[in-house]
Design a protein around this motif. Structure first.
Motif, PDB file in Angstrom:
ATOM      1  N   TYR A 138      81.788  76.468  64.861  1.00  0.00           N
ATOM      2  CA  TYR A 138      81.583  75.173  65.307  1.00  0.00           C
ATOM      3  C   TYR A 138      81.256  74.241  64.185  1.00  0.00           C
ATOM      4  CZ  TYR A 138      81.269  76.658  70.165  1.00  0.00           C
ATOM      5  OH  TYR A 138      81.616  77.021  71.225  1.00  0.00           O
ATOM      6  N   GLY A 139      82.033  74.545  63.204  1.00  0.00           N
ATOM      7  CA  GLY A 139      81.933  73.433  61.803  1.00  0.00           C
ATOM      8  C   GLY A 139      80.992  73.768  60.567  1.00  0.00           C
ATOM      9  N   TRP A 140      80.030  74.799  61.067  1.00  0.00           N
ATOM     10  CA  TRP A 140      79.101  75.022  59.997  1.00  0.00           C
ATOM     11  C   TRP A 140      79.244  75.918  59.117  1.00  0.00           C
ATOM     12  CZ3 TRP A 140      75.763  72.234  57.917  1.00  0.00           C
ATOM     13  CH2 TRP A 140      74.550  72.846  57.229  1.00  0.00           C
ATOM     14  N   PRO A 141      79.769  77.025  59.231  1.00  0.00           N
ATOM     15  CA  PRO A 141      80.193  78.034  58.146  1.00  0.00           C
ATOM     16  C   PRO A 141      81.316  77.659  57.851  1.00  0.00           C
ATOM     17  CG  PRO A 141      80.312  79.252  60.360  1.00  0.00           C
ATOM     18  CD  PRO A 141      79.473  77.963  60.707  1.00  0.00           C
ATOM     19  N   ASP A 142      82.077  76.926  58.595  1.00  0.00           N
ATOM     20  CA  ASP A 142      83.506  76.467  58.297  1.00  0.00           C
ATOM     21  C   ASP A 142      83.408  75.460  56.911  1.00  0.00           C
ATOM     22  OD1 ASP A 142      85.269  77.152  61.164  1.00  0.00           O
ATOM     23  OD2 ASP A 142      83.076  76.427  61.211  1.00  0.00           O
ATOM     24  N   ARG A 143      82.320  74.812  56.807  1.00  0.00           N
ATOM     25  CA  ARG A 143      82.212  73.762  55.850  1.00  0.00           C
ATOM     26  C   ARG A 143      82.534  74.690  54.476  1.00  0.00           C
ATOM     27  NH1 ARG A 143      77.345  76.088  56.138  1.00  0.00           N
ATOM     28  NH2 ARG A 143      75.948  75.760  54.178  1.00  0.00           N
ATOM     29  N   LEU A 144      82.179  75.679  54.266  1.00  0.00           N
ATOM     30  CA  LEU A 144      82.253  76.542  53.185  1.00  0.00           C
ATOM     31  C   LEU A 144      83.767  76.993  52.983  1.00  0.00           C
ATOM     32  CD1 LEU A 144      79.172  78.728  53.038  1.00  0.00           C
ATOM     33  CD2 LEU A 144      79.325  76.624  52.056  1.00  0.00           C
ATOM     34  N   ASP A 145      84.250  77.215  53.947  1.00  0.00           N
ATOM     35  CA  ASP A 145      85.703  77.518  54.038  1.00  0.00           C
ATOM     36  C   ASP A 145      86.674  76.606  53.316  1.00  0.00           C
ATOM     37  OD1 ASP A 145      84.940  80.020  55.242  1.00  0.00           O
ATOM     38  OD2 ASP A 145      85.559  79.240  57.227  1.00  0.00           O
ATOM     39  N   ALA A 173      83.503  67.872  62.838  1.00  0.00           N
ATOM     40  CA  ALA A 173      82.095  67.991  62.539  1.00  0.00           C
ATOM     41  C   ALA A 173      82.266  69.094  61.151  1.00  0.00           C
ATOM     42  CB  ALA A 173      81.383  69.111  63.698  1.00  0.00           C
ATOM     43  N   THR A 174      83.506  69.672  61.181  1.00  0.00           N
ATOM     44  CA  THR A 174      83.770  70.623  60.082  1.00  0.00           C
ATOM     45  C   THR A 174      83.835  69.555  58.743  1.00  0.00           C
ATOM     46  OG1 THR A 174      84.892  72.182  61.161  1.00  0.00           O
ATOM     47  CG2 THR A 174      85.306  72.090  58.871  1.00  0.00           C
ATOM     48  N   VAL A 175      84.505  68.707  58.870  1.00  0.00           N
ATOM     49  CA  VAL A 175      84.871  67.786  57.559  1.00  0.00           C
ATOM     50  C   VAL A 175      83.628  66.951  57.428  1.00  0.00           C
ATOM     51  CG1 VAL A 175      87.318  67.696  58.052  1.00  0.00           C
ATOM     52  CG2 VAL A 175      85.846  65.905  58.874  1.00  0.00           C
ATOM     53  N   MET A 176      82.931  66.528  58.269  1.00  0.00           N
ATOM     54  CA  MET A 176      81.438  65.947  57.818  1.00  0.00           C
ATOM     55  C   MET A 176      80.548  67.039  57.386  1.00  0.00           C
ATOM     56  SD  MET A 176      80.961  63.065  61.159  1.00  0.00           S
ATOM     57  CE  MET A 176      81.212  64.340  62.345  1.00  0.00           C
ATOM     58  N   ALA A 177      80.452  68.239  57.674  1.00  0.00           N
ATOM     59  CA  ALA A 177      79.640  69.269  57.131  1.00  0.00           C
ATOM     60  C   ALA A 177      80.254  69.339  55.655  1.00  0.00           C
ATOM     61  CB  ALA A 177      79.673  70.235  58.139  1.00  0.00           C
ATOM     62  N   THR A 178      81.439  69.566  55.513  1.00  0.00           N
ATOM     63  CA  THR A 178      81.890  69.922  54.148  1.00  0.00           C
ATOM     64  C   THR A 178      81.552  68.681  53.217  1.00  0.00           C
ATOM     65  OG1 THR A 178      83.831  70.756  55.224  1.00  0.00           O
ATOM     66  CG2 THR A 178      84.062  70.131  53.023  1.00  0.00           C
ATOM     67  N   ALA A 179      81.473  67.413  53.791  1.00  0.00           N
ATOM     68  CA  ALA A 179      81.212  66.197  53.063  1.00  0.00           C
ATOM     69  C   ALA A 179      79.664  66.479  52.268  1.00  0.00           C
ATOM     70  CB  ALA A 179      81.443  65.150  53.739  1.00  0.00           C
ATOM     71  N   GLY A 180      78.656  66.959  52.924  1.00  0.00           N
ATOM     72  CA  GLY A 180      77.578  66.963  52.421  1.00  0.00           C
ATOM     73  C   GLY A 180      77.322  68.315  51.320  1.00  0.00           C
ATOM     74  N   GLU A 181      78.327  68.834  50.971  1.00  0.00           N
ATOM     75  CA  GLU A 181      78.314  69.970  49.832  1.00  0.00           C
ATOM     76  C   GLU A 181      78.668  69.248  48.820  1.00  0.00           C
ATOM     77  OE1 GLU A 181      77.511  73.408  50.744  1.00  0.00           O
ATOM     78  OE2 GLU A 181      77.024  72.197  52.479  1.00  0.00           O
ATOM     79  N   ASP A 182      78.443  69.919  47.521  1.00  0.00           N
ATOM     80  CA  ASP A 182      78.615  69.659  46.347  1.00  0.00           C
ATOM     81  C   ASP A 182      80.314  69.598  45.895  1.00  0.00           C
ATOM     82  OD1 ASP A 182      78.609  68.598  43.592  1.00  0.00           O
ATOM     83  OD2 ASP A 182      77.799  70.632  42.933  1.00  0.00           O
ATOM     84  N   ASN A 238      73.165  70.851  61.245  1.00  0.00           N
ATOM     85  CA  ASN A 238      72.689  69.622  61.343  1.00  0.00           C
ATOM     86  C   ASN A 238      73.654  68.841  60.500  1.00  0.00           C
ATOM     87  OD1 ASN A 238      71.593  67.058  61.150  1.00  0.00           O
ATOM     88  ND2 ASN A 238      69.670  67.741  61.094  1.00  0.00           N
ATOM     89  N   ILE A 239      74.699  68.134  61.217  1.00  0.00           N
ATOM     90  CA  ILE A 239      76.009  67.623  60.861  1.00  0.00           C
ATOM     91  C   ILE A 239      75.468  66.337  60.307  1.00  0.00           C
ATOM     92  CG2 ILE A 239      78.289  66.708  61.014  1.00  0.00           C
ATOM     93  CD1 ILE A 239      77.617  69.918  61.483  1.00  0.00           C
ATOM     94  N   ALA A 240      74.664  65.427  61.073  1.00  0.00           N
ATOM     95  CA  ALA A 240      74.142  64.178  60.522  1.00  0.00           C
ATOM     96  C   ALA A 240      73.373  64.354  59.138  1.00  0.00           C
ATOM     97  CB  ALA A 240      73.238  63.589  61.656  1.00  0.00           C
ATOM     98  N   GLU A 241      72.634  65.447  59.105  1.00  0.00           N
ATOM     99  CA  GLU A 241      71.990  65.557  57.614  1.00  0.00           C
ATOM    100  C   GLU A 241      72.738  65.997  56.514  1.00  0.00           C
ATOM    101  OE1 GLU A 241      68.842  65.864  55.267  1.00  0.00           O
ATOM    102  OE2 GLU A 241      68.542  65.092  57.247  1.00  0.00           O
ATOM    103  N   GLN A 242      73.920  66.142  56.609  1.00  0.00           N
ATOM    104  CA  GLN A 242      74.848  66.617  55.723  1.00  0.00           C
ATOM    105  C   GLN A 242      75.375  65.256  55.430  1.00  0.00           C
ATOM    106  OE1 GLN A 242      74.562  69.668  54.692  1.00  0.00           O
ATOM    107  NE2 GLN A 242      76.693  70.145  54.696  1.00  0.00           N
ATOM    108  N   LEU A 243      75.610  64.336  56.265  1.00  0.00           N
ATOM    109  CA  LEU A 243      76.203  62.990  55.815  1.00  0.00           C
ATOM    110  C   LEU A 243      74.964  62.121  54.906  1.00  0.00           C
ATOM    111  CD1 LEU A 243      77.807  61.769  59.097  1.00  0.00           C
ATOM    112  CD2 LEU A 243      78.873  62.864  57.145  1.00  0.00           C
TER     113      LEU A 243
END
Length: 311
Positions: A138-145, A173-182, A238-243
């Motif tokens: 659902y986009g959460w572990p996918d952000r690391l992928d 959700a995946t790309v927004m979660a990814t955005a919150g990473e370094d 928490n996708i919003a928190e990633q943003l």
């Protein structure tokens, strides 16, 4: 005294049966919502292809996409298609498909970016298409992928390449979660169509509207199942928190008639985004249907947004 003991014993037995039933029901819902095996992955691919026009599918095959792979941090072999640009380019779009689909769902979007001179990379999410995995993220572990895909793009196209991330539904959700990473400086902008602000909140919504079941205690139990089985809670997503942790430019899109992701998610995500941001709510479109409603308007809106941030 013996009578009361019998009553209490019987009550305890009923309570135990009830607890087992609740746990079992929560387990069934969790399995149905998150598990995907080989036959399911094949269905996601067929569904994605069937929903495209014949012309779009022919365009994709005509461009002889190259197969990319990566091994995820938890050991899954993930696969993606790369369609090269017509001319040498430093601009690359990475496209993220929705739940229950596969990379082919993004062919119409890839075709547009290709016309704009981009190379396009279309991954199959874990547990979808030709990628491995039995648990939908659902986009959460996918952000690391996706950070892995970003690194592969930079390795091929150079340290001066410019990357755009675009996703629909779960892909949003995946790309927004990814955005919150370094992320490296190469990532220039995010486009999220019909994404949700919280994996847990979306789970509550789907349990109520798809399964017609009470969210309590099913969702809290499923949250713990996820922790035990996968190492993360649904509430971690928490996708919003990633943003709040990124200043990447963000374009949010959603239809006002979305029955899959509640429309208030658009405003929740917009308020959370810390960087430059724009939003568009189509007055009549359903879930991920804004582009189908008016593809010319949609593509122009995306192009106008990207002109501000991509050379």
């Amino acid at each position: 005294m013996k009578t009361w003991q019998k009553i209490l014993g019987g009550t305890a037995a009923v309570a135990a049966v009830g607890a087992v039933s609740v746990l079992g029901g929560a387990a069934v819902v969790y399995q149905a919502a998150t598990k995907s095996f080989s036959h399911n992955r094949l269905k996601t691919k067929k569904r994605a292809i069937a929903e495209n026009t014949a012309d779009d599918n022919a365009w994709y095959l005509r461009h002889d996409p190259a197969e990319w792979t990566q091994t995820s941090l938890d050991g899954l072999i993930l696969r993606a298609s790369l369609v090269e640009a017509e001319k040498p380019t430093k601009r690359v779009a990475i496209l993220a498909h929705g739940l229950g689909h596969a990379r082919e769902q993004m062919i119409p979007y890839a075709r547009v970016f290709h016309n704009w001179g981009y190379a396009t990379l279309m991954p199959d999410a874990r547990a979808h298409g030709d990628s491995e995995g039995h648990t939908i993220g659902y986009g959460w572990p996918d952000r690391l992928d996706y950070t892995g895909w970003i690194n592969q793009v930079i390795a091929k196209y150079g340290d001066d390449c410019e990357i755009v991330l675009i996703g629909i539904s779960m892909g949003a959700a995946t790309v927004m979660a990814t955005a919150g990473e370094d992320l490296p400086h190469n990532v220039k902008a995010i486009i999220a169509d019909s994404g949700y602000a919280s994996v847990l909140a979306e789970a509550r919504f789907r349990i109520r509207h798809r399964y017609h079941l009470p969210t309590y205690p099913i969702v809290p139990i499923a949250n713990q199942y996820s922790r035990l089985a996968e190492g993360y809670r649904l509430s971690d997503g928490n996708i919003a928190e990633q943003l709040r942790h990124t200043h990447l430019p963000l374009l949010l899109i959603q239809g006002a008639n979305d029955q899959t992701v509640p429309v208030e998610n658009l405003d929740v995500l917009y308020r959370a985004a810390a960087g430059p941001k724009e939003k568009y709510r189509d007055p009549s479109a359903a879930h991920i249907a804004t582009r189908k409603t008016d593809p010319v308007k949609y593509d122009q809106m995306v192009a106008d947004f990207l002109k501000k941030y991509v050379d």
